[in-house]
Design a protein around this motif. Structure first.
Motif, PDB file in Angstrom:
ATOM      1  N   GLN A 170      52.725  33.088  38.101  1.00  0.00           N
ATOM      2  CA  GLN A 170      51.359  33.361  39.025  1.00  0.00           C
ATOM      3  C   GLN A 170      50.483  34.365  37.773  1.00  0.00           C
ATOM      4  OE1 GLN A 170      51.456  33.546  42.984  1.00  0.00           O
ATOM      5  NE2 GLN A 170      53.375  32.814  43.047  1.00  0.00           N
ATOM      6  N   VAL A 171      49.074  33.761  37.475  1.00  0.00           N
ATOM      7  CA  VAL A 171      48.458  34.767  36.468  1.00  0.00           C
ATOM      8  C   VAL A 171      47.319  35.139  37.227  1.00  0.00           C
ATOM      9  CG1 VAL A 171      47.345  34.523  34.489  1.00  0.00           C
ATOM     10  CG2 VAL A 171      49.363  33.025  34.771  1.00  0.00           C
ATOM     11  N   ILE A 172      47.291  36.292  37.090  1.00  0.00           N
ATOM     12  CA  ILE A 172      45.954  36.985  37.723  1.00  0.00           C
ATOM     13  C   ILE A 172      45.208  37.669  36.590  1.00  0.00           C
ATOM     14  CG2 ILE A 172      47.019  37.358  40.098  1.00  0.00           C
ATOM     15  CD1 ILE A 172      47.577  40.155  39.376  1.00  0.00           C
ATOM     16  N   ALA A 173      43.896  37.865  36.707  1.00  0.00           N
ATOM     17  CA  ALA A 173      43.236  38.526  35.761  1.00  0.00           C
ATOM     18  C   ALA A 173      41.966  39.512  36.271  1.00  0.00           C
ATOM     19  CB  ALA A 173      42.346  37.523  34.825  1.00  0.00           C
ATOM     20  N   TRP A 174      41.790  40.273  35.515  1.00  0.00           N
ATOM     21  CA  TRP A 174      40.453  41.161  35.863  1.00  0.00           C
ATOM     22  C   TRP A 174      39.957  41.751  34.446  1.00  0.00           C
ATOM     23  CZ3 TRP A 174      39.474  46.468  34.274  1.00  0.00           C
ATOM     24  CH2 TRP A 174      38.385  47.056  34.995  1.00  0.00           C
ATOM     25  N   SER A 175      38.701  41.887  34.645  1.00  0.00           N
ATOM     26  CA  SER A 175      38.052  42.860  33.596  1.00  0.00           C
ATOM     27  C   SER A 175      36.581  43.076  34.435  1.00  0.00           C
ATOM     28  CB  SER A 175      37.532  42.221  32.280  1.00  0.00           C
ATOM     29  OG  SER A 175      36.706  41.257  32.298  1.00  0.00           O
ATOM     30  N   GLU A 176      35.717  44.166  33.666  1.00  0.00           N
ATOM     31  CA  GLU A 176      34.588  44.722  34.502  1.00  0.00           C
ATOM     32  C   GLU A 176      33.526  43.207  34.528  1.00  0.00           C
ATOM     33  OE1 GLU A 176      32.580  48.248  33.918  1.00  0.00           O
ATOM     34  OE2 GLU A 176      34.517  49.060  32.833  1.00  0.00           O
ATOM     35  N   ASN A 177      33.425  42.471  33.229  1.00  0.00           N
ATOM     36  CA  ASN A 177      32.739  41.315  33.091  1.00  0.00           C
ATOM     37  C   ASN A 177      33.311  39.983  33.768  1.00  0.00           C
ATOM     38  OD1 ASN A 177      30.850  43.082  32.127  1.00  0.00           O
ATOM     39  ND2 ASN A 177      31.916  42.692  30.054  1.00  0.00           N
ATOM     40  N   LEU A 178      34.273  40.074  34.263  1.00  0.00           N
ATOM     41  CA  LEU A 178      34.899  38.732  34.563  1.00  0.00           C
ATOM     42  C   LEU A 178      34.349  38.101  35.702  1.00  0.00           C
ATOM     43  CD1 LEU A 178      37.311  36.841  34.013  1.00  0.00           C
ATOM     44  CD2 LEU A 178      38.942  38.106  35.748  1.00  0.00           C
ATOM     45  N   THR A 179      33.939  36.831  35.562  1.00  0.00           N
ATOM     46  CA  THR A 179      33.295  36.069  36.670  1.00  0.00           C
ATOM     47  C   THR A 179      34.504  35.302  37.327  1.00  0.00           C
ATOM     48  OG1 THR A 179      32.480  34.333  35.321  1.00  0.00           O
ATOM     49  CG2 THR A 179      31.258  36.121  35.645  1.00  0.00           C
ATOM     50  N   GLN A 180      33.842  34.820  38.605  1.00  0.00           N
ATOM     51  CA  GLN A 180      34.779  33.829  39.337  1.00  0.00           C
ATOM     52  C   GLN A 180      34.786  32.689  38.605  1.00  0.00           C
ATOM     53  OE1 GLN A 180      36.805  34.586  42.242  1.00  0.00           O
ATOM     54  NE2 GLN A 180      37.693  32.558  41.560  1.00  0.00           N
ATOM     55  N   GLU A 181      33.597  32.219  38.065  1.00  0.00           N
ATOM     56  CA  GLU A 181      33.443  30.817  37.345  1.00  0.00           C
ATOM     57  C   GLU A 181      34.506  30.917  36.032  1.00  0.00           C
ATOM     58  OE1 GLU A 181      29.888  27.983  35.127  1.00  0.00           O
ATOM     59  OE2 GLU A 181      29.627  30.520  35.606  1.00  0.00           O
ATOM     60  N   ARG A 182      34.696  32.304  35.164  1.00  0.00           N
ATOM     61  CA  ARG A 182      35.371  32.173  34.176  1.00  0.00           C
ATOM     62  C   ARG A 182      36.924  32.161  34.539  1.00  0.00           C
ATOM     63  NH1 ARG A 182      36.938  31.069  29.151  1.00  0.00           N
ATOM     64  NH2 ARG A 182      38.125  32.588  28.085  1.00  0.00           N
ATOM     65  N   ALA A 183      37.226  32.834  35.855  1.00  0.00           N
ATOM     66  CA  ALA A 183      38.652  32.715  36.186  1.00  0.00           C
ATOM     67  C   ALA A 183      38.959  31.146  36.554  1.00  0.00           C
ATOM     68  CB  ALA A 183      38.696  33.567  37.353  1.00  0.00           C
ATOM     69  N   ASP A 184      37.955  30.493  37.321  1.00  0.00           N
ATOM     70  CA  ASP A 184      38.547  29.278  37.697  1.00  0.00           C
ATOM     71  C   ASP A 184      38.407  28.302  36.484  1.00  0.00           C
ATOM     72  OD1 ASP A 184      38.135  30.100  40.423  1.00  0.00           O
ATOM     73  OD2 ASP A 184      36.254  29.237  40.670  1.00  0.00           O
ATOM     74  N   GLN A 185      37.783  28.740  35.464  1.00  0.00           N
ATOM     75  CA  GLN A 185      37.662  27.703  34.236  1.00  0.00           C
ATOM     76  C   GLN A 185      39.232  27.751  33.781  1.00  0.00           C
ATOM     77  OE1 GLN A 185      35.477  29.378  31.247  1.00  0.00           O
ATOM     78  NE2 GLN A 185      34.916  27.346  29.955  1.00  0.00           N
ATOM     79  N   VAL A 186      39.768  29.055  33.459  1.00  0.00           N
ATOM     80  CA  VAL A 186      41.079  29.373  33.073  1.00  0.00           C
ATOM     81  C   VAL A 186      42.220  28.797  33.712  1.00  0.00           C
ATOM     82  CG1 VAL A 186      42.404  30.933  31.868  1.00  0.00           C
ATOM     83  CG2 VAL A 186      40.117  30.948  31.462  1.00  0.00           C
ATOM     84  N   GLY A 187      41.771  28.800  35.338  1.00  0.00           N
ATOM     85  CA  GLY A 187      42.764  28.292  36.096  1.00  0.00           C
ATOM     86  C   GLY A 187      43.901  29.704  36.538  1.00  0.00           C
ATOM     87  N   VAL A 188      42.892  30.923  36.641  1.00  0.00           N
ATOM     88  CA  VAL A 188      43.782  31.980  37.298  1.00  0.00           C
ATOM     89  C   VAL A 188      42.890  32.507  38.254  1.00  0.00           C
ATOM     90  CG1 VAL A 188      44.566  32.573  34.666  1.00  0.00           C
ATOM     91  CG2 VAL A 188      42.616  33.696  35.706  1.00  0.00           C
ATOM     92  N   GLN A 189      43.674  33.601  38.977  1.00  0.00           N
ATOM     93  CA  GLN A 189      43.301  34.240  40.175  1.00  0.00           C
ATOM     94  C   GLN A 189      42.416  35.533  39.818  1.00  0.00           C
ATOM     95  OE1 GLN A 189      46.045  35.335  43.400  1.00  0.00           O
ATOM     96  NE2 GLN A 189      44.349  36.237  44.619  1.00  0.00           N
ATOM     97  N   ARG A 190      41.330  35.693  39.933  1.00  0.00           N
ATOM     98  CA  ARG A 190      40.275  36.839  39.689  1.00  0.00           C
ATOM     99  C   ARG A 190      40.565  37.879  40.909  1.00  0.00           C
ATOM    100  NH1 ARG A 190      34.971  37.833  41.554  1.00  0.00           N
ATOM    101  NH2 ARG A 190      33.927  39.487  40.553  1.00  0.00           N
ATOM    102  N   VAL A 191      40.996  39.082  40.570  1.00  0.00           N
ATOM    103  CA  VAL A 191      41.448  40.182  41.507  1.00  0.00           C
ATOM    104  C   VAL A 191      40.722  41.666  40.994  1.00  0.00           C
ATOM    105  CG1 VAL A 191      43.861  39.110  41.824  1.00  0.00           C
ATOM    106  CG2 VAL A 191      43.557  40.844  39.883  1.00  0.00           C
ATOM    107  N   SER A 192      40.845  42.356  41.940  1.00  0.00           N
ATOM    108  CA  SER A 192      40.346  43.730  41.326  1.00  0.00           C
ATOM    109  C   SER A 192      41.174  44.420  40.480  1.00  0.00           C
ATOM    110  CB  SER A 192      40.245  44.667  42.894  1.00  0.00           C
ATOM    111  OG  SER A 192      41.579  45.072  43.311  1.00  0.00           O
ATOM    112  N   LYS A 193      40.592  45.634  40.020  1.00  0.00           N
ATOM    113  CA  LYS A 193      41.450  46.451  39.085  1.00  0.00           C
ATOM    114  C   LYS A 193      42.813  46.786  39.577  1.00  0.00           C
ATOM    115  CE  LYS A 193      41.059  50.652  35.956  1.00  0.00           C
ATOM    116  NZ  LYS A 193      40.166  51.708  35.848  1.00  0.00           N
ATOM    117  N   GLN A 194      42.448  47.509  40.683  1.00  0.00           N
ATOM    118  CA  GLN A 194      43.677  47.948  41.308  1.00  0.00           C
ATOM    119  C   GLN A 194      44.943  46.926  41.744  1.00  0.00           C
ATOM    120  OE1 GLN A 194      43.303  51.006  44.273  1.00  0.00           O
ATOM    121  NE2 GLN A 194      45.334  50.843  45.089  1.00  0.00           N
ATOM    122  N   GLN A 195      44.553  45.686  42.153  1.00  0.00           N
ATOM    123  CA  GLN A 195      45.295  44.707  42.409  1.00  0.00           C
ATOM    124  C   GLN A 195      45.962  44.179  41.262  1.00  0.00           C
ATOM    125  OE1 GLN A 195      42.526  42.061  44.470  1.00  0.00           O
ATOM    126  NE2 GLN A 195      43.335  42.625  46.478  1.00  0.00           N
TER     127      GLN A 195
END
Length: 317
Positions: A170-195
Motif C-alpha cells: 500500500q503506497v502513500i505519499a506526502w509533500s508540501e506541493n503534492l496535489t491530489q491529481e499528481r497522487a492519482d496519476q501515480v496511483g498512490v494515496q495522498r495523506v497528511s504529513k503526520q499520517q
C-alpha cells in the motif's frame, strides 16, 4: 592556446575509462584527479592552473573563496543540472560559465529499492554470518500488504512508489506541493504529513534539498513512526536530522535505516552510522552507476566542445 582541463572528484578512478575523452585532444589537455575535497588553500593550489574543471555533483564545494582563488577558471561543468555545492551567483559575477548534464533516471530508485530489500530481509547480517560459518540467523520481514510511505513524489519518488505497488504494498505519499491529481496519476494515496510517518512500515525520502526541506524529518516526525518501521534516505542527508535519527535508532524507537546520503561526505570515520547495527549505509552511490557516469561524462565533453565553439549547452544560473 590549449586549455588545461581537470576532471576532479574521480574518487573511483573511472572517469578516464568510462567514456572516450579524445574528442577534447584538439582543445586541450585533460587531467584526472582522484583527490577528496580539502581546505580552500589546498584546493586553490591543486586547481589554480586549470581553465576548465569538470566536477561531480555535490562533492567539492566551489564557494566564493575558492572561486576567487582560481583566476584562470573559465568554465565549470557539473554532472546533473542541479549542484548545491556550486556558488552560481559568484561564478556569474566572475565570468565563469557553468554547464550541466542530463541524468540517468533509474540509478537512484534502483539503489533505494536495493537498500529497502536488504534491510527487510536482513541480507547484510545473514550474508556476513554465512561467511563466518553460520546458517540462518533470524526471520526476514515481508513487503506484500505493508505500507510504503513516499516523502516527495517527483520523478524518483514516483519510480519508487511504482516499485512498491509492483510488490503489492500500500503506497502513500506526502509533500508540501503534492496535489491530489499528481497522487492519482501515480496511483498512490495522498495523506497528511503526520499520517505519512504514522502509517509507514517503510518511509523513503525523495525530496530536493532546500531551506524548506532541510531538517524536515526531525525528532517529532521520527517519534510519529512505528518502532518496527524502517527509514530509507537516498535523497540528501540534511533532510533528516542526523542527531534525532541516531537517538531513535539507539533507543529502538525505529527498527532500522538504509542511508546513502549524509550531512558530511565522505562520512567521518567515527560517525555512529558506521557502527550502529541497525543501519545499512552506503557511500552516496545512488547516482554512481555505469549508465549515469557514461551520460555525465559524455555530456561534459559536449559541454566543453560547445562552450569552446561559442555555443554553450545546458547552461546553469
Amino acid at each position: 592556446m590549449a586549455l588545461h582541463i581537470a576532471v576532479i572528484d574521480d574518487w573511483q578512478g573511472v572517469a578516464q575509462s568510462v567514456v572516450d575523452w579524445s574528442p577534447l585532444a584538439s582543445i586541450g589537455l585533460v587531467s584526472f584527479l582522484r583527490d577528496y575535497p580539502a581546505d580552500t588553500a589546498t584546493l586553490i593550489e591543486r586547481l589554480a592552473r586549470f581553465d576548465v574543471i569538470c566536477v561531480m555533483r555535490e562533492r567539492t564545494r566551489f564557494d566564493e573563496a575558492l572561486l576567487l582563488g582560481l583566476p584562470n577558471l573559465k568554465l565549470l561543468v557539473t554532472g546533473g543540472m542541479r549542484n548545491a555545492a556550486l556558488d552560481l551567483a559568484t561564478a556569474k559575477r566572475l565570468g565563469v560559465a557553468v554547464c550541466g548534464t542530463d541524468s540517468y533516471k533509474h540509478a537512484a530508485p534502483e539503489l533505494t529499492w536495493a537498500l529497502l530489500m536488504a534491510l527487510v530481509r536482513q541480507i547484510p547480517s545473514e550474508a556476513a554470518d554465512l561467511r563466518n560459518g553460520g546458517w540462518q540467523l533470524g526471520l526476514g520481514g515481508d513487503l506484500h500488504g505493508k505500507t510504503l510511505a513516499v516523502l516527495g513524489l517527483g520523478s524518483i519518488g514516483e519510480k519508487v512508489a511504482k516499485f512498491g505497488l509492483a510488490f503489492g504494498m500500500q503506497v502513500i505519499a506526502w509533500s508540501e506541493n503534492l496535489t491530489q491529481e499528481r497522487a492519482d496519476q501515480v496511483g498512490v494515496q495522498r495523506v497528511s504529513k503526520q499520517q505519512l510517518f504514522e502509517r509507514a512500515d517503510v518511509l523513503s525520502v525523495h525530496l530536493v534539498l532546500s531551506e524548506r526541506s532541510r531538517g524536515l524529518v526531525d525528532a517529532q516526525a521520527l517519534a510519529w513512526m512505528k518502532p518496527s518501521a524502517l527509514l530509507i534516505n537516498t535523497a540528501r542527508g540534511p533532510i533528516v536530522d542526523e542527531t534525532a535519527l541516531v537517538a531513535a535508532l539507539r533507543a529502538g524507537r525505529l527498527a532500522g535505516a538504509g542511508l546513502d546520503v549524509f550531512d558530511e561526505e565522505p562520512l567521518p570515520l567515527a560517525h555512529p552510522f558506521r557502527q550502529l547495527p541497525n543501519v545499512l549505509a552506503t557511500p552516496h552511490i545512488g547516482y554512481v552507476s555505469h549508465n549515469n557516469y557514461q551520460l555525465f561524462y559524455s555530456q561534459m565533453i559536449e559541454d566543453i566542445q560547445h562552450w569552446h565553439a561559442g555555443t554553450p549547452l545546458r547552461v546553469l544560473g
